[in-house]
Enzyme design. Structure first.
Site, PDB file in Angstrom:
ATOM      1  N   HIS A  13      -6.275   4.493  10.602  1.00  0.00           N
ATOM      2  CA  HIS A  13      -6.847   5.088   9.388  1.00  0.00           C
ATOM      3  C   HIS A  13      -5.822   5.817   8.540  1.00  0.00           C
ATOM      4  O   HIS A  13      -5.801   7.030   8.485  1.00  0.00           O
ATOM      5  CB  HIS A  13      -7.983   6.046   9.744  1.00  0.00           C
ATOM      6  N   CYS A  32       0.822  -1.218   0.000  1.00  0.00           N
ATOM      7  CA  CYS A  32       0.000   0.000   0.000  1.00  0.00           C
ATOM      8  C   CYS A  32       0.857   1.270   0.000  1.00  0.00           C
ATOM      9  O   CYS A  32       0.684   2.164  -0.837  1.00  0.00           O
ATOM     10  CB  CYS A  32      -0.961  -0.004   1.181  1.00  0.00           C
TER      11      CYS A  32
HETATM   12  P1  NAD Z   1      -7.023 -10.197   5.687  1.00  0.00           P
HETATM   13  O1  NAD Z   1      -6.543 -11.035   6.797  1.00  0.00           O
HETATM   14  O2  NAD Z   1      -7.900  -9.030   5.965  1.00  0.00           O
HETATM   15  O3  NAD Z   1      -7.803 -11.114   4.627  1.00  0.00           O
HETATM   16  C1  NAD Z   1      -7.350 -12.359   4.195  1.00  0.00           C
HETATM   17  C2  NAD Z   1      -8.558 -13.261   3.914  1.00  0.00           C
HETATM   18  O4  NAD Z   1      -8.071 -14.481   3.345  1.00  0.00           O
HETATM   19  C3  NAD Z   1      -9.344 -13.632   5.158  1.00  0.00           C
HETATM   20  O5  NAD Z   1     -10.718 -13.388   4.923  1.00  0.00           O
HETATM   21  C4  NAD Z   1      -9.064 -15.123   5.352  1.00  0.00           C
HETATM   22  O6  NAD Z   1     -10.163 -15.820   5.911  1.00  0.00           O
HETATM   23  C5  NAD Z   1      -8.803 -15.556   3.921  1.00  0.00           C
HETATM   24  N1  NAD Z   1      -7.991 -16.772   3.788  1.00  0.00           N
HETATM   25  C6  NAD Z   1      -7.069 -17.293   4.623  1.00  0.00           C
HETATM   26  N2  NAD Z   1      -6.539 -18.422   4.098  1.00  0.00           N
HETATM   27  C7  NAD Z   1      -7.132 -18.600   2.889  1.00  0.00           C
HETATM   28  C8  NAD Z   1      -6.999 -19.569   1.861  1.00  0.00           C
HETATM   29  N3  NAD Z   1      -6.147 -20.592   1.970  1.00  0.00           N
HETATM   30  N4  NAD Z   1      -7.776 -19.444   0.747  1.00  0.00           N
HETATM   31  C9  NAD Z   1      -8.647 -18.412   0.618  1.00  0.00           C
HETATM   32  N5  NAD Z   1      -8.811 -17.467   1.564  1.00  0.00           N
HETATM   33  C10 NAD Z   1      -8.059 -17.555   2.676  1.00  0.00           C
HETATM   34  O7  NAD Z   1      -5.715  -9.749   4.872  1.00  0.00           O
HETATM   35  P2  NAD Z   1      -5.493  -8.398   4.051  1.00  0.00           P
HETATM   36  O8  NAD Z   1      -5.178  -7.304   4.987  1.00  0.00           O
HETATM   37  O9  NAD Z   1      -6.616  -8.232   3.072  1.00  0.00           O
HETATM   38  O10 NAD Z   1      -4.142  -8.744   3.285  1.00  0.00           O
HETATM   39  C11 NAD Z   1      -4.127  -9.547   2.104  1.00  0.00           C
HETATM   40  C12 NAD Z   1      -2.879  -9.227   1.310  1.00  0.00           C
HETATM   41  O11 NAD Z   1      -2.905  -7.850   0.926  1.00  0.00           O
HETATM   42  C13 NAD Z   1      -1.551  -9.414   2.072  1.00  0.00           C
HETATM   43  O12 NAD Z   1      -0.568  -9.812   1.146  1.00  0.00           O
HETATM   44  C14 NAD Z   1      -1.257  -8.005   2.576  1.00  0.00           C
HETATM   45  O13 NAD Z   1       0.116  -7.798   2.828  1.00  0.00           O
HETATM   46  C15 NAD Z   1      -1.727  -7.185   1.401  1.00  0.00           C
HETATM   47  N6  NAD Z   1      -2.088  -5.775   1.676  1.00  0.00           N
HETATM   48  C16 NAD Z   1      -2.807  -5.438   2.792  1.00  0.00           C
HETATM   49  C17 NAD Z   1      -3.132  -4.104   3.007  1.00  0.00           C
HETATM   50  C18 NAD Z   1      -3.933  -3.666   4.205  1.00  0.00           C
HETATM   51  O14 NAD Z   1      -3.946  -2.492   4.516  1.00  0.00           O
HETATM   52  N7  NAD Z   1      -4.630  -4.551   4.888  1.00  0.00           N
HETATM   53  C19 NAD Z   1      -2.740  -3.128   2.093  1.00  0.00           C
HETATM   54  C20 NAD Z   1      -2.047  -3.507   0.933  1.00  0.00           C
HETATM   55  C21 NAD Z   1      -1.714  -4.842   0.749  1.00  0.00           C
END
Ligand code: NAD
Length: 339
Positions: A220, A144
């Site tokens: 936030h 991000c």
């Molecule tokens: P999160 O924990 O909010 O969501 C992950 C989802 O994946 C959950 O709903 C979980 O139940 C599901 N999950 C777990 N194992 C799974 C599987 N084997 N198959 C399918 N679904 C499965 O995570 P997030 O914050 O959305 O992060 C996801 C990715 O995005 C990561 O790589 C993170 O680094 C990246 N990211 C996050 C943000 C942020 O601000 N949260 C910003 C940019 C990038």
């Protein structure tokens, strides 16, 4: 032309927003979303009347979803047969494991920032290196902070050329609701250089970058302060004009009340954006200044939504829907309702 068929795997913070973003693209079809458990996001999907079909990633987890009364349209294997591209938004490390499944059925995949760079053929940013993603099977989005930072630096770089940058990231440590991060009351500092500076150099190797990162107990939005050395001197007006023209950058004024990360979150809610999402980064107008010829400014990064446009650009690049960078980003922007 046939629509590009998409699955979102991992319906969490990023996955929910990717699903909404893809659903808005008139040249793409969201076939469904995949998760493993009746999380709050999955329960909300059900309460909204299942606008997207849900598939279960792990067959053994199906009873948990059924026990919560959530309708499931099939397994991960079922949805993989129906799509051209997967947007993998699972927690860090799971995407790498899922990659084997995608390879087996020859489905392209876009991974998020938490995965290791080696998971993908190309480390991708829609504005900065669109061409590198063309036709590639596995792309990884920048994180991000890096996504927003590159937007701003690429904008100045295309105008005037940037030699080097030094940044300080004031990083929100958790997303709203992340109770597993605990109740925190400290500012934690990482060693220099922050991964965002290193990642920027991977995408824009002609720029030298370094940076310090401070984790802060807020949810936030991040704020990044930037010192950038241009190849020729620029004025504040020139820089602001260029930022203002960029469809994914919003120039805001502290004098108007945009004086914090939360003011932008609140403004997005007042605009009626779902979940208070904001796709744009913001440049705080009154922070643009100079140290010698170096330009100094601060940006706000809405971490939960900022990567959505560039992830959709990645679909366009990997499937060669558009070969031209500006044509591709313009379509993403148009369908997302950006300026
Ligand atoms: P999160 O924990 O909010 O969501 C992950 C989802 O994946 C959950 O709903 C979980 O139940 C599901 N999950 C777990 N194992 C799974 C599987 N084997 N198959 C399918 N679904 C499965 O995570 P997030 O914050 O959305 O992060 C996801 C990715 O995005 C990561 O790589 C993170 O680094 C990246 N990211 C996050 C943000 C942020 O601000 N949260 C910003 C940019 C990038």
């Amino acid at each position: 032309m046939a629509k590009t068929k998409i699955a979102v795997v991992g319906y969490g913070v990023i996955g929910q927003r990717l699903a909404d973003g893809v659903a808005l693209q008139k040249d793409m079809e969201l076939v469904g979303v995949v998760d493993t458990a009746p999380t709050l996001a999955v329960r909300a999907l059900y309460e909204k009347g299942m606008p997207y079909k849900l598939f279960c990633a792990i067959p053994g987890k199906l009873p948990d979803l059924e026990a919560a009364g959530i309708p499931v349209s099939g397994t991960m294997d079922d949805i993989l047969k129906k799509v051209d591209v997967v947007l993998d938004a699972t927690p860090a490390g799971i995407g790498e494991k899922n990659k084997e499944k995608y390879k087996k059925v020859a489905v392209k995949a876009i991974f998020q920032g938490g995965e290791k760079n080696e998971v993908a053929d190309v480390f991708f940013h829609g504005y900065a290196n669109y061409k590198k993603g063309l036709g590639k099977d596995f792309l990884k989005l920048t994180s991000c902070n890096t996504t927003g930072l590159i937007r701003a630096i690429d904008c100045l770089d295309r105008m005037v050329g940037i030699e080097k940058i030094a940044i300080t990231i004031i990083r929100r440590v958790a997303d709203p609701g992340d109770t597993h991060r605990g109740l925190v009351d400290l500012l934690k500092i990482d060693p220099i250089p922050s991964h965002q500076a290193v990642d920027l150099m991977l995408i824009m190797p002609h720029i030298k970058a370094t940076g310090i990162l401070v984790h802060t107990p807020v949810t936030h939005g991040h704020i990044i302060t930037i010192v950038a050395t241009p190849e020729r001197e620029i004025t504040k007006e020139e820089a602001l004009k260029e930022f203002n023209k960029h469809p994914r950058i919003r120039v805001v004024r502290i004098a108007d009340g945009f004086d914090s990360n939360t003011s932008l979150f609140r403004y997005a809610r007042d605009l009626g954006h779902p979940r208070g999402d904001m796709y744009e980064i913001a440049v705080f107008e009154e922070t643009v200044g100079f140290s010698g010829k170096d330009i100094v400014f601060a940006i706000n990064i809405p971490q939960e939504a900022v990567v959505i446009p560039e992830t959709i650009d990645a679909v366009r690049a990997s499937t060669k829907m558009q070969k031209d960078r500006l044509e591709a980003v313009a379509l993403t922007n148009k369908y997302l309702g950006m300026k």
